[in-house]
Design a protein around this motif. Structure first.
Motif, short mmCIF file in Angstrom:
data_model
loop_
_atom_site.label_atom_id
_atom_site.label_comp_id
_atom_site.label_asym_id
_atom_site.label_seq_id
_atom_site.Cartn_x
_atom_site.Cartn_y
_atom_site.Cartn_z
N GLY A 10 66.18 51.19 32.55
CA GLY A 10 66.84 51.78 33.71
C GLY A 10 65.93 52.57 34.62
O GLY A 10 66.41 53.29 35.51
N GLY A 11 64.62 52.42 34.46
CA GLY A 11 63.69 53.21 35.25
C GLY A 11 63.40 52.69 36.64
O GLY A 11 62.72 53.36 37.42
N GLN A 12 63.91 51.49 36.97
CA GLN A 12 63.59 50.89 38.27
C GLN A 12 64.84 50.56 39.08
O GLN A 12 64.76 49.85 40.08
CB GLN A 12 62.79 49.58 38.05
CG GLN A 12 61.62 49.69 37.11
CD GLN A 12 60.44 50.45 37.69
OE1 GLN A 12 60.43 50.80 38.87
NE2 GLN A 12 59.45 50.73 36.86
N SER A 13 66.00 51.03 38.66
CA SER A 13 67.25 50.46 39.14
C SER A 13 67.89 51.12 40.36
O SER A 13 68.92 50.64 40.84
CB SER A 13 68.28 50.45 38.00
OG SER A 13 68.49 51.75 37.50
N SER A 14 67.31 52.19 40.88
CA SER A 14 67.91 52.77 42.08
C SER A 14 67.75 51.80 43.24
O SER A 14 66.77 51.04 43.29
CB SER A 14 67.25 54.11 42.42
OG SER A 14 65.94 53.90 42.94
N ARG B 174 64.83 54.58 25.11
CA ARG B 174 65.17 55.58 26.12
C ARG B 174 63.96 55.81 27.02
O ARG B 174 62.83 55.90 26.54
CB ARG B 174 65.58 56.92 25.48
CG ARG B 174 66.85 56.86 24.65
CD ARG B 174 67.22 58.23 24.09
NE ARG B 174 66.20 58.75 23.19
CZ ARG B 174 65.40 59.77 23.46
NH1 ARG B 174 65.48 60.40 24.63
NH2 ARG B 174 64.51 60.18 22.57
N LEU B 175 64.20 55.92 28.30
CA LEU B 175 63.12 56.16 29.25
C LEU B 175 62.63 57.60 29.10
O LEU B 175 63.42 58.54 29.11
CB LEU B 175 63.62 55.93 30.67
CG LEU B 175 62.54 55.88 31.76
CD1 LEU B 175 61.76 54.57 31.67
CD2 LEU B 175 63.19 56.01 33.15
N PRO B 176 61.32 57.81 28.95
CA PRO B 176 60.80 59.18 28.88
C PRO B 176 61.14 59.99 30.12
O PRO B 176 61.19 59.45 31.23
CB PRO B 176 59.28 58.97 28.76
CG PRO B 176 59.14 57.62 28.14
CD PRO B 176 60.26 56.81 28.74
N ASP B 177 61.36 61.28 29.93
CA ASP B 177 61.65 62.17 31.06
C ASP B 177 60.69 63.35 31.13
O ASP B 177 60.86 64.25 31.94
CB ASP B 177 63.09 62.67 31.01
CG ASP B 177 63.41 63.46 29.74
OD1 ASP B 177 62.47 63.74 28.95
OD2 ASP B 177 64.59 63.80 29.53
N GLY B 178 59.67 63.33 30.25
CA GLY B 178 58.69 64.42 30.27
C GLY B 178 59.10 65.63 29.46
O GLY B 178 58.40 66.65 29.47
N HIS B 179 60.21 65.54 28.74
CA HIS B 179 60.68 66.65 27.91
C HIS B 179 60.71 66.19 26.46
O HIS B 179 61.70 65.63 25.99
CB HIS B 179 62.06 67.11 28.37
CG HIS B 179 62.11 67.57 29.79
ND1 HIS B 179 61.56 68.77 30.21
CD2 HIS B 179 62.61 66.98 30.91
CE1 HIS B 179 61.73 68.90 31.51
NE2 HIS B 179 62.36 67.84 31.96
N TYR B 180 59.62 66.44 25.77
CA TYR B 180 59.48 66.03 24.37
C TYR B 180 59.77 67.22 23.48
O TYR B 180 59.09 68.24 23.55
CB TYR B 180 58.07 65.50 24.13
CG TYR B 180 57.79 65.09 22.70
CD1 TYR B 180 58.42 63.98 22.14
CD2 TYR B 180 56.87 65.79 21.92
CE1 TYR B 180 58.16 63.59 20.83
CE2 TYR B 180 56.59 65.41 20.62
CZ TYR B 180 57.24 64.31 20.07
OH TYR B 180 56.97 63.92 18.78
N ALA B 181 60.81 67.10 22.65
CA ALA B 181 61.21 68.20 21.78
C ALA B 181 61.43 67.66 20.38
O ALA B 181 62.57 67.39 19.97
CB ALA B 181 62.48 68.87 22.31
N PRO B 182 60.36 67.47 19.62
CA PRO B 182 60.49 66.85 18.29
C PRO B 182 61.21 67.74 17.29
O PRO B 182 61.00 68.96 17.26
CB PRO B 182 59.05 66.60 17.88
CG PRO B 182 58.28 67.66 18.59
CD PRO B 182 58.98 67.82 19.92
N ALA B 183 62.05 67.12 16.50
CA ALA B 183 62.70 67.81 15.39
C ALA B 183 61.85 67.61 14.14
O ALA B 183 60.90 66.83 14.12
CB ALA B 183 64.10 67.25 15.18
#
Length: 287
Positions: free
Chosen positions: A220-224, A264-273
């Motif tokens: 979904g990263g190119q769909s706009s 899932r498309l990365p959004d720059g918010h990496y929060a590993p559990a």
């Protein structure tokens, strides 16, 4: 840190320590990475993949590239690579991103300094195109994925994702371009949906570009509407629905469970559990 057993070529079992990426930006280490100290002052590490940056690159831009790298490799964000074989292929080759503020900045750096030391699995990126804001497309999604697919999946699964004629992904590429072309054709066939026309992009490069378009479109990263219009001269099926309809062959390849491509498309918010103790240890079989 987590020990993940890997089954490597020849059935030799080894272990690799995966350290959860903390996305911290620090100075460039010495020892074997010393060749990079001449041109770069900032450094981050993601599962053994290096991110180098010049002094003019803001720390938040370096962290953003590292975060997107981590999200692509650890898409479920449990602190370990989703596909240890791919992560190992990158780490074993000391794969790296090099960042400068702009194109002029990178022109001032002599890459032969590190090429001579065997560091040849790299990708360039500029701070100006990194998380630019104001609705502009984030080139990090492209450049980081280029590095991962060209040096990770392509080496982990050479018969399938290798960037040469005859592999499964290359067969998909030839179909998308309307035929097999070593060089960029003067005009692509009417039935082609991937029509990149950069003469400097050789066949291997075309595979890299094609996989990027397919993966990010599927996510979904190119769909706009604006983005679809911007890229239609190069790539037609810009939405998940369109790429599934136009190119079911590459979709089937990407979605094979054994490859563990991002979902899932990365959004720059990496929060590993904390790593899930019930998750398989990461034993993999090379292909």
């Amino acid at each position: 840190m987590f020990l993940l057993p890997l089954v490597l070529v020849g059935s030799i079992e080894t272990t690799r320590v995966w350290e959860v990426p903390d996305l911290k930006v620090g100075p460039v280490p010495g020892d074997r990475l010393e060749p990079f100290q001449a041109g770069f002052t900032k450094y981050a590490n993601v599962f053994g993949v290096h991110v180098f940056a010049t002094d003019r690159v803001p720390d938040e831009k370096v962290r953003h590239v590292a975060a997107v790298m981590a999200e692509y490799l650890d898409n479920d964000e449990d602190g370990t690579p989703d596909n240890p074989l791919v992560a190992s292929a990158l780490a074993d080759r000391d794969a790296y991103m090099v960042m400068s503020f702009d194109e002029r900045g990178i022109e001032r750096i002599d890459p032969d300094v590190w090429f001579r030391e065997g560091f040849d699995a790299g990708q360039f990126q500029f701070a100006l195109e990194t998380a630019p804001g104001n609705g502009a497309f984030d080139a990090t999604l492209e450049e980081v994925l280029h590095l991962i697919t060209a040096h990770g999946w392509a080496n982990a699964y050479p018969a399938i994702w290798g960037e040469r004629r005859g592999t499964e992904v290359a067969t998909c590429l030839d179909r998308a371009r309307g035929g097999h072309f070593v060089d960029v054709p003067r005009r692509y066939p009417e039935n082609a949906w991937f029509t990149y026309d950069d003469d400097t992009c050789e066949y291997r490069c075309m595979v890299t570009e094609y996989v990027y378009w397919a993966v990010t479109s599927l996510l979904g990263g190119q769909s706009s509407p604006e983005r679809c219009e911007d890229i239609e001269h190069e790539w037609r099926p810009c939405s998940p629905e369109a790429v599934k309809k136009q190119d079911p062959w590459i979709v089937e390849l990407i979605q094979r469970p054994e490859f563990n491509f991002p979902t899932r498309l990365p959004d720059g918010h990496y929060a590993p559990a904390t790593a899930d103790p019930k998750k398989p240890t990461g034993t993999v079989t090379p292909r």
